[in-house]
Design an enzyme around this catalytic site. Structure first.
Site, PDB file in Angstrom:
ATOM      1  N   LYS A   1       5.919   3.401  18.544  1.00  0.00           N
ATOM      2  CA  LYS A   1       5.962   4.812  18.176  1.00  0.00           C
ATOM      3  C   LYS A   1       6.321   5.694  19.370  1.00  0.00           C
ATOM      4  O   LYS A   1       7.082   6.662  19.234  1.00  0.00           O
ATOM      5  CB  LYS A   1       4.610   5.225  17.595  1.00  0.00           C
ATOM      6  CG  LYS A   1       4.249   4.488  16.308  1.00  0.00           C
ATOM      7  CD  LYS A   1       2.802   4.729  15.913  1.00  0.00           C
ATOM      8  CE  LYS A   1       2.421   3.935  14.683  1.00  0.00           C
ATOM      9  NZ  LYS A   1       0.988   4.039  14.356  1.00  0.00           N
TER      10      LYS A   1
ATOM     11  N   THR B   1       0.820  -1.216   0.000  1.00  0.00           N
ATOM     12  CA  THR B   1       0.000   0.000   0.000  1.00  0.00           C
ATOM     13  C   THR B   1       0.851   1.262   0.000  1.00  0.00           C
ATOM     14  O   THR B   1       0.642   2.173  -0.811  1.00  0.00           O
ATOM     15  CB  THR B   1      -0.922   0.000   1.229  1.00  0.00           C
ATOM     16  OG1 THR B   1      -1.785  -1.149   1.176  1.00  0.00           O
ATOM     17  CG2 THR B   1      -1.765   1.255   1.277  1.00  0.00           C
TER      18      THR B   1
ATOM     19  N   VAL C   1       6.102   7.346  12.564  1.00  0.00           N
ATOM     20  CA  VAL C   1       5.228   7.791  13.654  1.00  0.00           C
ATOM     21  C   VAL C   1       4.140   8.701  13.086  1.00  0.00           C
ATOM     22  O   VAL C   1       4.436   9.713  12.462  1.00  0.00           O
ATOM     23  CB  VAL C   1       6.016   8.549  14.740  1.00  0.00           C
ATOM     24  CG1 VAL C   1       5.074   8.985  15.859  1.00  0.00           C
ATOM     25  CG2 VAL C   1       7.141   7.690  15.295  1.00  0.00           C
TER      26      VAL C   1
END
Length: 429
Positions: free
Chosen positions: A207, A14, A134
């Site tokens: 993250k 993707t 992030v």
């Protein structure tokens, strides 16, 4: 004439496909902003025959991902295959050793190996960039590393996983249960077939460890993050929170203090007037408190081909301009390894939910455990019996040491009055 910046791209899923389309669509604009063209010269993915809806015939194809590190025409390698180890880490090490810049969206790899990779990039004098790792397209890495570089950051926290936020805000808006909403998120592509990394808080913790390093100048320490996900949050918890003036969100919090570095991903009750309470759907949001700049708030789409590809290409534009900088805002040798702060020392308010047997004395037993552990109760709410015969009891505490709440719950462990584990959610201050 300035030579183009030439890219070798690993991963055509993707995000990888999004990078190709973005570079094609905004080619002229990107060249003007970067001061030179940015073009892909080589790609690698698992399935050469898959139709991805983009023309790949113009690129060199290699089945050996690690070979991209040594492609003779590539200046930069972009890694979008994922995984904390395996081919992604092999490619990262090979690329940096070969003296080429490296761009990645791989938060798991950075959370586990970020210090090593930063040291390798500095040793080779090349860039290591990871804006896309992030909060997707939200420029929070650049914001902390560059925009807030002059500030001491007191705390960084936020909503770091779109799957969890979609699920919780959908439960809230439509008064539905967790399992039903998660199934819908999977059908819509917001959640993986195996959503454990998301709903159990692992993705958000990866993250958070990166944000903490950027904010506090510490070595990434994923192993020190305390993690609780959302799979045990009930629709009743969300309704109770709303009645009390809160919304339930999975929040990652990192704070550096005299006792060390505190990092936690945990469901929180967020006051309705806080910006995070209005971060809904699959959006991500990060808040940083700087000593001179004050509160910084970043919000946007945290995943998907467009936002993530945007962050990847933004890193490539920086490299094309020659803007490198230390990966974690300061040289790797300057990153400290602080002690892990004891969560028991933290003072906060808590929401506690118990499923209890409908019998005399249960509330007295819970209240006695709280009293004996030194927990002051602000409010106690008991709802009627559910179809399974259990009663939900919710307690909101006054501010106090978290170790007292933990002690109270330990006193109640194994009680015949309780049906299942209590739910403990912190109240965001």
């Amino acid at each position: 004439m300035v030579e183009p910046l030439r890219i070798a791209l690993a991963g055509l899923g993707t995000v990888g496909g999004g990078v190709v389309r973005l570079l094609d669509t905004n080619r002229d604009l990107i060249e003007r902003r970067a001061g030179r063209a940015i073009e892909i010269v080589a790609v690698s993915a698992r399935d050469r025959t898959k139709d991805r809806g983009i023309d790949l015939s113009r690129f060199d194809w290699t089945d050996d991902t690690s070979a991209l590190a040594h492609h003779p025409r590539a200046d930069v390698v972009v890694e979008l295959i994922g995984g904390s180890d395996g081919p992604a880490l092999t490619l990262a090490r090979a690329t940096l050793s070969a003296g080429k810049a490296f761009v990645t969206a791989n938060k798991a790899m950075l959370a586990h190996h970020g210090l090593e990779l930063a040291q390798a990039a500095e040793a080779s004098g090349v860039a290591l960039k990871f804006e896309a790792a992030v909060a997707g397209g939200v420029p929070v890495v650049k914001g902390l590393r560059e925009g807030a570089a002059a500030n001491a950051i007191d705390r960084v926290y936020g909503i770091l996983n779109g799957t969890c936020n979609f699920t919780l805000s959908k439960m809230e808006a439509e008064n539905r249960d967790f399992a039903e909403v998660l199934a819908e998120a999977q059908a819509l592509g917001f959640a993986e077939a195996d959503p454990s990394f998301d709903i159990d808080g692992i993705d958000a913790a990866h993250k958070l460890s990166i944000l903490a390093s950027l904010a506090f100048g510490t070595q990434p320490a994923f192993g020190d993050v305390a993690i609780t996900g959302i799979r045990h949050v009930l629709g009743a918890d969300i309704a109770e929170a709303a009645a009390l003036g809160y919304r339930v969100r999975l929040v990652g919090v990192a704070e550096a203090g005299a006792s060390g570095l505190f990092q936690r991903v945990h469901p929180h009750l967020v006051p309705i007037d806080h910006p995070l309470a209005h971060t809904t759907g699959s959006l991500n949001a990060v808040v940083a408190d700087g000593n001179f700049v004050g509160r910084l708030f970043f919000q946007g789409r945290g995943a998907g081909d467009g936002p993530t590809a945007s962050a990847v290409v933004a890193d490539l534009i920086d490299i094309a301009r020659g803007e490198y900088g230390a990966p974690y805002a300061m040289p790797a040798a300057a990153l400290t390894r602080p002690a892990t702060a004891d969560a028991g020392d933290r003072r906060s308010r808590a929401y506690l939910r118990f499923a209890v047997v409908d019998k005399v004395g249960v509330l007295a037993e819970i209240a006695a455990a709280m009293r004996d552990a030194g927990v002051s109760i602000e409010s106690l709410i008991q709802r009627g019996a559910s179809p399974d015969g259990h009663v939900l009891v919710a307690i909101v505490t006054h501010e106090g040491p978290e170790r007292c709440v933990a002690a109270a719950l330990e006193k109640l462990r194994g009680s015949q009055s309780l049906a299942g584990e209590p739910m403990w959610m912190h109240i965001l201050a």
